[in-house]
Design a protein around this motif. Structure first.
Motif, PDB file in Angstrom:
ATOM      1  N   LEU A  14       1.815   0.000  12.484  1.00  0.00           N
ATOM      2  CA  LEU A  14       0.870  -0.082  13.700  1.00  0.00           C
ATOM      3  C   LEU A  14       0.051   1.341  13.999  1.00  0.00           C
ATOM      4  N   MET A  15      -1.260   1.378  14.029  1.00  0.00           N
ATOM      5  CA  MET A  15      -1.864   2.527  13.768  1.00  0.00           C
ATOM      6  C   MET A  15      -2.669   2.841  15.177  1.00  0.00           C
ATOM      7  N   ARG A  16      -3.847   3.900  15.065  1.00  0.00           N
ATOM      8  CA  ARG A  16      -4.378   4.460  16.491  1.00  0.00           C
ATOM      9  C   ARG A  16      -4.793   3.113  17.557  1.00  0.00           C
ATOM     10  N   ASP A  17      -5.272   2.104  16.674  1.00  0.00           N
ATOM     11  CA  ASP A  17      -5.983   1.267  17.919  1.00  0.00           C
ATOM     12  C   ASP A  17      -4.892  -0.190  17.784  1.00  0.00           C
ATOM     13  N   HIS A  18      -3.739   0.138  17.931  1.00  0.00           N
ATOM     14  CA  HIS A  18      -2.676  -0.621  18.082  1.00  0.00           C
ATOM     15  C   HIS A  18      -2.759  -1.589  19.124  1.00  0.00           C
ATOM     16  N   GLN A  19      -2.320  -2.637  19.376  1.00  0.00           N
ATOM     17  CA  GLN A  19      -2.311  -3.629  20.461  1.00  0.00           C
ATOM     18  C   GLN A  19      -1.219  -2.880  21.378  1.00  0.00           C
ATOM     19  N   PRO A  20      -1.247  -2.853  22.738  1.00  0.00           N
ATOM     20  CA  PRO A  20      -0.321  -1.913  23.729  1.00  0.00           C
ATOM     21  C   PRO A  20       1.040  -2.586  23.598  1.00  0.00           C
ATOM     22  N   THR A  21       1.189  -3.749  23.683  1.00  0.00           N
ATOM     23  CA  THR A  21       2.627  -4.191  23.664  1.00  0.00           C
ATOM     24  C   THR A  21       2.789  -5.318  22.706  1.00  0.00           C
ATOM     25  N   GLY A  22       4.104  -5.603  22.292  1.00  0.00           N
ATOM     26  CA  GLY A  22       4.322  -6.461  21.361  1.00  0.00           C
ATOM     27  C   GLY A  22       5.683  -7.261  21.379  1.00  0.00           C
ATOM     28  N   GLY A  23       5.793  -8.263  20.745  1.00  0.00           N
ATOM     29  CA  GLY A  23       7.186  -8.986  20.881  1.00  0.00           C
ATOM     30  C   GLY A  23       7.709  -9.208  19.299  1.00  0.00           C
ATOM     31  N   TYR A  24       7.239  -8.732  18.320  1.00  0.00           N
ATOM     32  CA  TYR A  24       7.671  -8.828  17.101  1.00  0.00           C
ATOM     33  C   TYR A  24       8.595  -7.551  16.879  1.00  0.00           C
ATOM     34  N   TYR A  53     -10.038   8.295   4.896  1.00  0.00           N
ATOM     35  CA  TYR A  53     -10.888   8.574   6.131  1.00  0.00           C
ATOM     36  C   TYR A  53     -11.246  10.100   6.008  1.00  0.00           C
ATOM     37  N   GLY A  54     -12.514  10.365   6.439  1.00  0.00           N
ATOM     38  CA  GLY A  54     -13.199  11.798   6.455  1.00  0.00           C
ATOM     39  C   GLY A  54     -13.558  11.844   7.750  1.00  0.00           C
ATOM     40  N   TYR A  55     -13.714  13.328   8.042  1.00  0.00           N
ATOM     41  CA  TYR A  55     -14.415  13.635   9.372  1.00  0.00           C
ATOM     42  C   TYR A  55     -15.454  14.615   9.139  1.00  0.00           C
ATOM     43  N   VAL A  56     -16.596  14.728   9.965  1.00  0.00           N
ATOM     44  CA  VAL A  56     -17.492  15.799  10.243  1.00  0.00           C
ATOM     45  C   VAL A  56     -17.575  16.052  11.567  1.00  0.00           C
ATOM     46  N   ARG A  57     -17.358  17.384  11.961  1.00  0.00           N
ATOM     47  CA  ARG A  57     -17.378  17.998  13.285  1.00  0.00           C
ATOM     48  C   ARG A  57     -18.424  19.206  13.349  1.00  0.00           C
ATOM     49  N   GLU A  69      15.815   2.479   0.333  1.00  0.00           N
ATOM     50  CA  GLU A  69      16.002   2.680  -1.169  1.00  0.00           C
ATOM     51  C   GLU A  69      14.765   1.964  -1.796  1.00  0.00           C
ATOM     52  N   LYS A  70      14.282   1.146  -1.259  1.00  0.00           N
ATOM     53  CA  LYS A  70      13.305   0.509  -2.116  1.00  0.00           C
ATOM     54  C   LYS A  70      11.714   1.013  -1.729  1.00  0.00           C
ATOM     55  N   PRO A  71      10.597   0.844  -2.779  1.00  0.00           N
ATOM     56  CA  PRO A  71       9.552   1.148  -2.603  1.00  0.00           C
ATOM     57  C   PRO A  71       8.749   0.292  -1.879  1.00  0.00           C
ATOM     58  N   PHE A  72       7.858   0.727  -1.201  1.00  0.00           N
ATOM     59  CA  PHE A  72       6.653  -0.222  -0.354  1.00  0.00           C
ATOM     60  C   PHE A  72       5.404   0.241  -1.094  1.00  0.00           C
ATOM     61  N   PHE A  73       4.488  -0.743  -0.938  1.00  0.00           N
ATOM     62  CA  PHE A  73       3.125  -0.577  -1.350  1.00  0.00           C
ATOM     63  C   PHE A  73       2.055  -0.958  -0.207  1.00  0.00           C
ATOM     64  N   ILE A  74       0.987  -0.231  -0.331  1.00  0.00           N
ATOM     65  CA  ILE A  74       0.010  -0.327   0.941  1.00  0.00           C
ATOM     66  C   ILE A  74      -0.758  -1.593   0.325  1.00  0.00           C
ATOM     67  N   SER A  75      -1.330  -2.330   1.363  1.00  0.00           N
ATOM     68  CA  SER A  75      -1.852  -3.447   1.041  1.00  0.00           C
ATOM     69  C   SER A  75      -3.363  -3.297   1.033  1.00  0.00           C
ATOM     70  N   SER A  76      -4.225  -4.249   0.795  1.00  0.00           N
ATOM     71  CA  SER A  76      -5.787  -3.823   1.022  1.00  0.00           C
ATOM     72  C   SER A  76      -5.994  -4.110   2.395  1.00  0.00           C
ATOM     73  N   GLN A  77      -5.153  -4.775   3.120  1.00  0.00           N
ATOM     74  CA  GLN A  77      -5.341  -4.958   4.519  1.00  0.00           C
ATOM     75  C   GLN A  77      -4.895  -3.764   5.442  1.00  0.00           C
ATOM     76  N   LEU A  78      -5.848  -2.840   5.660  1.00  0.00           N
ATOM     77  CA  LEU A  78      -5.486  -1.592   6.303  1.00  0.00           C
ATOM     78  C   LEU A  78      -6.779  -1.271   7.233  1.00  0.00           C
ATOM     79  N   ASP A  79      -6.522  -1.295   8.409  1.00  0.00           N
ATOM     80  CA  ASP A  79      -7.867  -0.739   9.381  1.00  0.00           C
ATOM     81  C   ASP A  79      -7.252   0.239  10.700  1.00  0.00           C
ATOM     82  N   ARG A  80      -8.061   0.598  11.605  1.00  0.00           N
ATOM     83  CA  ARG A  80      -7.539   1.317  12.512  1.00  0.00           C
ATOM     84  C   ARG A  80      -6.363   0.660  13.411  1.00  0.00           C
TER      85      ARG A  80
END
Lengths: 216, 293
Positions: B247-257, B111-115, B195-206
């Protein structure tokens, strides 16, 4: 039976006041009453108070107040007798066209004719248990035991705004199109979301919904 | 005056710090994925404007029309060109009528920003200009920017903001607090999360970032559905099939997981900048050790 109210951190900018671990009618009522009460209090550096099914979310500015100080204030608030805010709750009359595609199956599952199911479904106003799962979405309940059905095995990818869905002893109303595993039993013209207004929704937790069949 | 978008990468949106206070109405706050970079751009232009444009890896091109303006460019790595001349990324520039700005993909970051030293001329919805594409509200008609969009810029007063600390984007260790359902996971799983590493998948969005769990930390966790509780940005949620999502900035407001932890607010910005296949580690921090106060 756990009746100790917990205050637990949810990350470093929010906490939960949790009244129960499972959906329970009295815990849910406490949640709504406590959230309504907190909203009338002048709590320092609190940015948002949101009632959920069995917990209240309190978001705060962690640069101004820490978790422990805020927890202390909330414990104090919890120790006060909270007035039942029944007078603030409204009853909304909701006209529904009971023509949902799952209605015949639901009636069959509870062992009633379709018309008898509708009659029992609408027999008493239901309390709004919570809101906010999706924009303008409301859950209400509880129906009497005889009307309990499980969710569908298949999730529908999308149901339209204004769909009345049914499962787990509750009825819910959508205000945007969402995926759902609940049974579609009807539709209403009322959409509980108007983003040009603030607040953008009319129905709040603790209100009552009286379902009536739309006259055709 | 305005800028006209001449090329929009996918999911470029108008943002401000967010639309808070509407979780009960089912509307999450949105706001910049990398708040730190957004604030640094604001500091660089030194105005009271609250809004800016967020773009994704592919960048954004625009042309300045009808006046002069100061613009600041911050975020993950991008290549910046003004009138085809290469400029240093993470900087602020004076632009004049007709200037062409090209923002092209760089080496790292999402992500980048112009202001600008001007407010973006879109209507506030529920007291915010942030775009929430889940609901389709705010920003530019509730949607991502497209080629041809004209974005009005309205004069904003000059102010000096508090200096914003730069963060270390190379750091791949993310601090988290144990979550509201942590005790429902086995001790082994909790140990392995650290202890274990995790990896970022290609499924990433807001909405969220799905993790690749190559060490199968969560493969055997079977937690039945829970009562829904509120969600916050940074929550690490484990789905029924064992997949982990932050879960990121546009997350669903509630969840049961079940949620095993929450990445702390000061680390979520650099987490948002991690590209697919990045190796990451989690490190627990207790609420007692949150030093912000």
């Amino acid at each position: 039976m756990k009746n100790t109210t917990q205050i637990i951190p949810l990350g470093d900018e929010a906490l939960l006041v949790r009244f129960a671990f499972e959906l329970d009618d009295s815990a849910n009522q406490k949640v709504i009453e406590f959230a309504n009460f907190l909203k009338t209090q002048d709590l320092p550096y609190v940015k948002e108070i949101a009632a959920s099914l069995v917990s209240v979310l309190v978001r705060y500015d962690n640069k101004k107040i820490n978790f422990f100080n805020l927890s202390g204030l909330l414990r104090l608030a919890l120790s006060k007798p909270i007035k039942t805010l029944k007078e603030k709750s409204q009853t909304h009359i909701l006209e529904v066209n009971f023509d949902g595609e799952d209605l015949p199956q639901v009636a069959q599952l509870v062992g009633l004719s379709i018309s008898e199911f509708i009659k029992q479904h609408n027999s008493k106003p239901l309390r709004v248990l919570t809101t906010g799962f999706a924009p303008g979405f409301v859950y209400c309940g509880m129906h009497k035991k005889g009307l309990f059905v499980d969710r569908r095995e298949q999730v529908r990818k999308s149901v339209a705004a204004g769909t009345v869905i049914f499962a787990a002893g509750q009825s819910a109303i959508t205000a945007t199109s969402i995926p759902t595993g609940w049974h579609v039993i009807g539709r209403t013209d009322f959409i509980n979301l108007d983003i040009s207004k603030n607040p953008p929704t009319k129905i709040k937790a603790g209100d009552y919904i009286s379902f009536v069949s739309e006259k055709s | 005056m305005n800028i006209q978008v001449t090329r929009a990468g996918p999911l470029a949106t108008i943002q401000d710090l967010g639309r808070f206070g509407h979780l009960e109405h089912g509307i999450s706050a949105s706001g910049p994925m990398d708040r730190n970079a957004f604030l640094r751009a604001g500091e660089a232009v030194g105005s009271c404007a609250t809004s800016g444009i967020e773009f994704t890896q592919a960048g954004l091109d625009f042309i300045v029309q009808g006046g002069d303006i100061k613009a600041a460019f911050f975020g993950g790595d991008f290549s910046l060109f003004i009138n085809k001349e290469s400029k240093k990324w993470n900087g602020d520039y004076s632009l004049i009528n007709g200037d062409e700005v090209f923002i092209k993909p760089g080496e790292w970051g999402n992500y980048g920003y112009v202001r600008f030293n001007a407010e973006i001329g879109v209507k506030k919805i529920l007291n915010s200009r942030a775009t929430n594409m889940i609901v389709g509200l705010g920003g530019y008609n509730g949607r991502a920017l497209q080629m041809g969009d004209k974005i009005d810029l309205l004069p904003a007063k000059k102010i000096k903001t508090n200096p914003i600390k730069q963060i270390d984007y190379q750091d791949n260790i993310f601090r988290f607090m144990w979550g509201i359902h942590a005790e429902r996971f086995s001790q082994k799983t909790r140990n392995e999360l650290i202890e274990k590493p995790f990896f970022i998948s290609s499924q990433l969005d807001r909405m969220g970032v799905r993790l690749l769990d190559r060490s199968n930390v969560f493969a055997n966790e079977k937690i039945l559905s829970l009562v829904s509780d509120p969600i916050v940005c940074g929550d690490i949620q484990i789905l029924g099939d064992g997949s982990a999502i932050v879960l990121m900035r546009d997350h669903q407001p509630t969840g049961g997981y079940p949620r095993i932890g929450t990445i702390i607010s000061s680390d979520i910005d650099r987490f948002a900048q991690m590209r697919a296949n990045s190796k990451i580690y989690f490190k627990p921090i207790s609420i007692e050790n949150i030093k912000e106060v």
